[in-house]
Design a protein around this motif. Structure first.
Motif, PDB file in Angstrom:
ATOM      1  N   SER A 219       0.847  -1.196   0.000  1.00 27.31           N
ATOM      2  CA  SER A 219       0.000   0.000   0.000  1.00 27.31           C
ATOM      3  C   SER A 219       0.883   1.247   0.000  1.00 27.31           C
ATOM      4  N   THR A 220       0.428   2.271  -0.701  1.00 27.72           N
ATOM      5  CA  THR A 220       1.217   3.497  -0.795  1.00 27.72           C
ATOM      6  C   THR A 220       0.261   4.665  -1.007  1.00 27.72           C
ATOM      7  N   SER A 221       0.812   5.865  -1.249  1.00 26.83           N
ATOM      8  CA  SER A 221      -0.082   7.002  -1.493  1.00 26.83           C
ATOM      9  C   SER A 221      -0.582   6.945  -2.937  1.00 26.83           C
ATOM     10  N   LYS A 222      -1.631   7.707  -3.203  1.00 29.13           N
ATOM     11  CA  LYS A 222      -2.191   7.741  -4.553  1.00 29.13           C
ATOM     12  C   LYS A 222      -1.134   8.225  -5.558  1.00 29.13           C
ATOM     13  N   ALA A 223      -0.438   9.326  -5.204  1.00 32.20           N
ATOM     14  CA  ALA A 223       0.546   9.900  -6.134  1.00 32.20           C
ATOM     15  C   ALA A 223       1.665   8.911  -6.416  1.00 32.20           C
ATOM     16  N   GLU A 224       2.121   8.208  -5.357  1.00 30.59           N
ATOM     17  CA  GLU A 224       3.215   7.245  -5.570  1.00 30.59           C
ATOM     18  C   GLU A 224       2.750   6.067  -6.403  1.00 30.59           C
ATOM     19  N   HIS A 284      -1.788  -4.432  -8.791  1.00 28.03           N
ATOM     20  CA  HIS A 284      -2.674  -5.073  -7.824  1.00 28.03           C
ATOM     21  C   HIS A 284      -2.201  -4.717  -6.411  1.00 28.03           C
ATOM     22  N   PHE A 285      -3.048  -4.011  -5.655  1.00 24.60           N
ATOM     23  CA  PHE A 285      -2.710  -3.604  -4.287  1.00 24.60           C
ATOM     24  C   PHE A 285      -3.664  -4.327  -3.331  1.00 24.60           C
ATOM     25  N   PRO A 286      -3.246  -5.451  -2.776  1.00 21.83           N
ATOM     26  CA  PRO A 286      -4.173  -6.242  -1.951  1.00 21.83           C
ATOM     27  C   PRO A 286      -4.738  -5.460  -0.759  1.00 21.83           C
ATOM     28  N   GLU A 287      -3.923  -4.555  -0.185  1.00 25.83           N
ATOM     29  CA  GLU A 287      -4.445  -3.796   0.973  1.00 25.83           C
ATOM     30  C   GLU A 287      -5.151  -2.512   0.544  1.00 25.83           C
ATOM     31  N   GLY A 288      -5.037  -2.207  -0.716  1.00 25.89           N
ATOM     32  CA  GLY A 288      -5.682  -1.003  -1.224  1.00 25.89           C
ATOM     33  C   GLY A 288      -4.869   0.245  -0.952  1.00 25.89           C
ATOM     34  N   ILE A 289      -5.183   1.299  -1.688  1.00 26.89           N
ATOM     35  CA  ILE A 289      -4.558   2.602  -1.438  1.00 26.89           C
ATOM     36  C   ILE A 289      -5.672   3.618  -1.274  1.00 26.89           C
ATOM     37  N   ASP A 290      -5.397   4.620  -0.446  1.00 28.93           N
ATOM     38  CA  ASP A 290      -6.371   5.702  -0.256  1.00 28.93           C
ATOM     39  C   ASP A 290      -6.462   6.490  -1.535  1.00 28.93           C
ATOM     40  N   TYR A 291      -7.611   6.511  -2.157  1.00 26.64           N
ATOM     41  CA  TYR A 291      -7.660   7.166  -3.470  1.00 26.64           C
ATOM     42  C   TYR A 291      -8.260   8.556  -3.389  1.00 26.64           C
ATOM     43  N   GLU A 292      -9.533   8.613  -3.086  1.00 28.77           N
ATOM     44  CA  GLU A 292     -10.183   9.931  -2.978  1.00 28.77           C
ATOM     45  C   GLU A 292     -11.481   9.761  -2.225  1.00 28.77           C
ATOM     46  N   VAL A 297      -8.547   2.043  -3.632  1.00 29.43           N
ATOM     47  CA  VAL A 297      -8.324   1.401  -4.930  1.00 29.43           C
ATOM     48  C   VAL A 297      -7.492   0.146  -4.722  1.00 29.43           C
ATOM     49  N   TYR A 298      -7.949  -0.947  -5.318  1.00 31.44           N
ATOM     50  CA  TYR A 298      -7.249  -2.222  -5.203  1.00 31.44           C
ATOM     51  C   TYR A 298      -6.605  -2.633  -6.526  1.00 31.44           C
TER      52      TYR A 298
END
Ligand SMILES: Cc1cc2nc3c(=O)[nH]c(=O)nc-3n(C[C@H](O)[C@H](O)[C@H](O)COP(=O)(O)O)c2cc1C
Length: 353
Positions: A219-224, A284-292, A297-298
């Protein structure tokens, strides 16, 4: 294959006339004969027109006949301005115009026929302007309000069911205005040159393989995440480096969140030049990322698109993952093989047949 070399413009008199013609507002004090107008009209009427309906008729005002029209224009202008007389300078300006031509078309009640006829009349008027230009004559196509005035229409015998498409003012140019530059057509052009673009919804297939699928990312930031997706597109050889910046910019102007935990980042239209080949990178981000707005987003489907490819991808991704169940199914994949197999299954199941 070598490009055909374009000849200098004088080799192409039509192209030259099209580009050099200007709308003329100041005319020499030199009459335009009715014979010349008729000759030009006989050229102009070779315009394409559906079913050869020839949807036009004309009224020419030459010599003293111009005063009849100017009188009408004057009366009309004064009735609009509550009786305020038309300025002397305006009357003199109108009198100095050597010839007037009204172009009138029948208004067919069927919308398709009306549009075809209006298009044909417009083509005919442009022919007239070009043929005139070639002879050293200038024209301006005017659509002042008076062409809609019931009083003017009645006075000149325009019937109900007829439309005045324009008033052409004609004469020998005293001055030719500077051209107002046109936007290069390339900026408004969508080119379809690969067979893929012609594929129907059921034939199109998001090109996914072991190579462009990146699983189990932390998992990471949206921009990254967008940065990483862009870098993957570069590594895959689909885009140049500058595309990544444009993906960030695009995301700032308009989110590419598709729904159900999926997003489809891509570059702006202007970035098309840095696209080498159409393709996607699926992250594919199994833990998801904070999108908006609290959405996670997974699955990120990053798109490098020549022409219409991105629309095909968007449409297919939206169809495949319209149902959250399908997203859950693919997210539960435990290997690339598993993911690709499920991707195929979902594609098959949701295909529009
Ligand atoms: C349908 C149509 C209506 C127009 N009506 C007017 C008009 O009422 N008054 C005017 O000054 N110019 C009118 N024009 C001329 C445009 O202003 C002119 O074509 C434009 O400024 C570009 O200049 P150019 O023709 O010299 O390239 C009209 C042009 C078209 C195609």
């Amino acid at each position: 294959m070598t490009d055909v070399q374009l000849q200098p413009l004088p080799q192409y008199p039509v192209a030259q006339a099209i580009k050099e013609r200007r709308s003329i507002k100041n005319f020499k004090n030199k009459p335009v004969s009715l014979e010349v107008i008729e000759e030009l009209l006989d050229i102009a009427v070779w315009a394409p027109n559906h079913k050869i309906r020839e949807p036009w008729r004309f009224i020419a005002y030459v010599e003293d006949g111009r005063k009849t029209l100017i009188q009408l224009l004057k009366r009309e202008a004064e009735s609009n301005k509550m009786g305020k007389p038309m300025k002397r300078a305006k009357i003199e300006y109108l009198l100095a115009i050597p010839a007037y031509l009204l172009v009138i078309m029948p208004e067919d009640p069927r919308p398709k026929v009306w549009e075809e006829d209006f298009a044909a009349v417009s083509a005919m008027i442009q022919n007239f302007q070009l043929a005139a230009w070639e002879r050293g004559l200038g024209v301006i196509w005017k659509t002042d309000d008076f062409i809609y005035s019931p009083q003017v229409r009645q006075a000149i015998g325009v019937q109900p069911g007829e439309k005045i498409v324009g008033m052409l003012q004609i004469g020998y140019p005293e001055a030719v205005p500077k051209a107002q530059q046109r936007t290069s057509a390339a900026e408004r052009l969508t080119v379809i040159s690969d067979a893929n673009s012609m594929l129907t919804e059921e034939e199109f297939h998001i090109p996914l393989s072991g190579e462009n699928l990146f699983m189990n990312l932390p998992s990471t930031s949206k921009a990254e995440a967008i940065q990483l997706a862009g870098e993957k597109l570069v590594e895959l050889g689909y885009v140049g480096e500058s595309y990544i910046e444009s993906m960030h910019e695009k995301e700032l102007t308009k989110s590419t969140y598709l729904g159900n935990g999926i997003c489809t980042p891509h570059g702006s239209k202007q970035a098309k030049e840095s696209v080498v080949q159409s393709g996607v990178a699926v992250l594919h981000f199994p833990e998801g990322i904070d999108y908006e707005n609290g959405e996670r987003v997974y699955l990120m489907i990053a798109i490098a698109a020549e022409r219409m490819f991105h629309l095909d991808v968007l449409r297919q991704a939206a169809t495949m993952f319209e149902d959250k169940v399908q997203v859950d199914k693919i997210m539960a994949s435990d290997s690339k093989e598993d993911f690709l197999r499920k991707f195929e299954e979902i594609h098959r199941e949701t295909r529009v047949l």
